[in-house]
Design a protein around this motif. Structure first.
Motif, PDB file in Angstrom:
ATOM      1  N   ASP A  82      43.837  37.506  44.648  1.00  0.00           N
ATOM      2  CA  ASP A  82      43.331  37.266  43.303  1.00  0.00           C
ATOM      3  C   ASP A  82      42.529  38.492  42.911  1.00  0.00           C
ATOM      4  O   ASP A  82      41.797  39.055  43.740  1.00  0.00           O
ATOM      5  CB  ASP A  82      42.445  36.018  43.284  1.00  0.00           C
ATOM      6  CG  ASP A  82      41.929  35.714  41.893  1.00  0.00           C
ATOM      7  OD1 ASP A  82      42.752  35.630  40.959  1.00  0.00           O
ATOM      8  OD2 ASP A  82      40.700  35.594  41.739  1.00  0.00           O
ATOM      9  N   SER A  96      39.823  39.854  40.001  1.00  0.00           N
ATOM     10  CA  SER A  96      38.968  39.637  38.840  1.00  0.00           C
ATOM     11  C   SER A  96      37.649  40.370  39.062  1.00  0.00           C
ATOM     12  O   SER A  96      37.206  40.550  40.211  1.00  0.00           O
ATOM     13  CB  SER A  96      38.733  38.143  38.581  1.00  0.00           C
ATOM     14  OG  SER A  96      38.039  37.553  39.648  1.00  0.00           O
ATOM     15  N   THR A 114      43.612  35.511  49.211  1.00  0.00           N
ATOM     16  CA  THR A 114      43.496  34.059  49.000  1.00  0.00           C
ATOM     17  C   THR A 114      44.423  33.248  49.895  1.00  0.00           C
ATOM     18  O   THR A 114      44.280  32.032  49.979  1.00  0.00           O
ATOM     19  CB  THR A 114      43.799  33.701  47.529  1.00  0.00           C
ATOM     20  OG1 THR A 114      45.109  34.150  47.198  1.00  0.00           O
ATOM     21  CG2 THR A 114      42.766  34.322  46.593  1.00  0.00           C
TER      22      THR A 114
END
Length: 191
Positions: free
Chosen positions: A96, A98, A105
């Motif tokens: 992931d 961000s 993950t």
């Protein structure tokens, strides 16, 4: 292999989903594709090799993963896919991204005849677990990915992110400069 391609083409575009593609993939086995492998199976390259075998409203590729070979960490943009492992053992790591952080993950291992689903905008890498044997996969993508433009690569050693151009031929950093729309330095850290 010809029956597999015919079955894919006969699907109506509105019937395309991961279940219909998986149904087609479940009918093909390593023995069916052996005649198509002369082009790459004994390649000395440490990079994986993609061979386009169908470009219609779906794209289908045979991919050969040399011993220890892997893709870069990459993001699929604007397309999803279904992969069937035909030979060998693979590992997929999912990530992931961000706030300038890339986080692992999940991690899964796959054996022959296993199916991997790749979601739109998924970030992952695939690696051949064997240091001695070649692995072979069959990939079907929808909508057809005529090029990899806009897809991103992540380099965990430098924190660099590359955006691929329409001239890119794979999810690899080892391509000519024309394969990259841009490369941004020090954009993330691995968590």
């Amino acid at each position: 292999m010809h029956d597999f391609l015919k079955n894919l083409i006969q699907l109506e575009e509105q019937e395309i989903n991961d279940l219909s593609i998986t149904e087609c993939l479940n009918k093909i086995h390593f023995e069916n594709i052996r005649p198509f492998l002369n082009f790459v199976e004994n390649s000395p390259s440490r990079e994986y090799t993609r061979q386009l075998i169908l470009q219609d409203f779906v794209s289908a590729y045979l991919m050969v993963w040399p011993p220890g070979g892997k893709s870069s960490i990459h993001e699929h943009k604007n397309f999803w896919g279904v992969i069937k492992l035909l030979k060998g053992n693979l590992m997929e790591r999912e990530y992931d991204y961000s706030n300038h952080k890339l986080q692992l993950t999940g991690q899964k291992s796959f054996q022959p005849n296993d199916i991997l689903l790749e979601e739109t905008s998924a970030i992952h890498e695939i690696k051949n677990l064997s240091l001695e044997e070649t692995a072979i996969t069959l990939h079907v993508y929808y909508p057809a990915n005529k090029n990899l433009s806009g897809c991103r690569l992540f380099d965990v050693t430098t924190g660099n992110i590359a955006v691929l151009s329409q001239r890119s031929t794979s999810f690899s950093w080892n391509q000519p400069s024309q394969a990259f729309e841009k490369i941004e330095n020090n954009q993330f850290s691995l968590q």
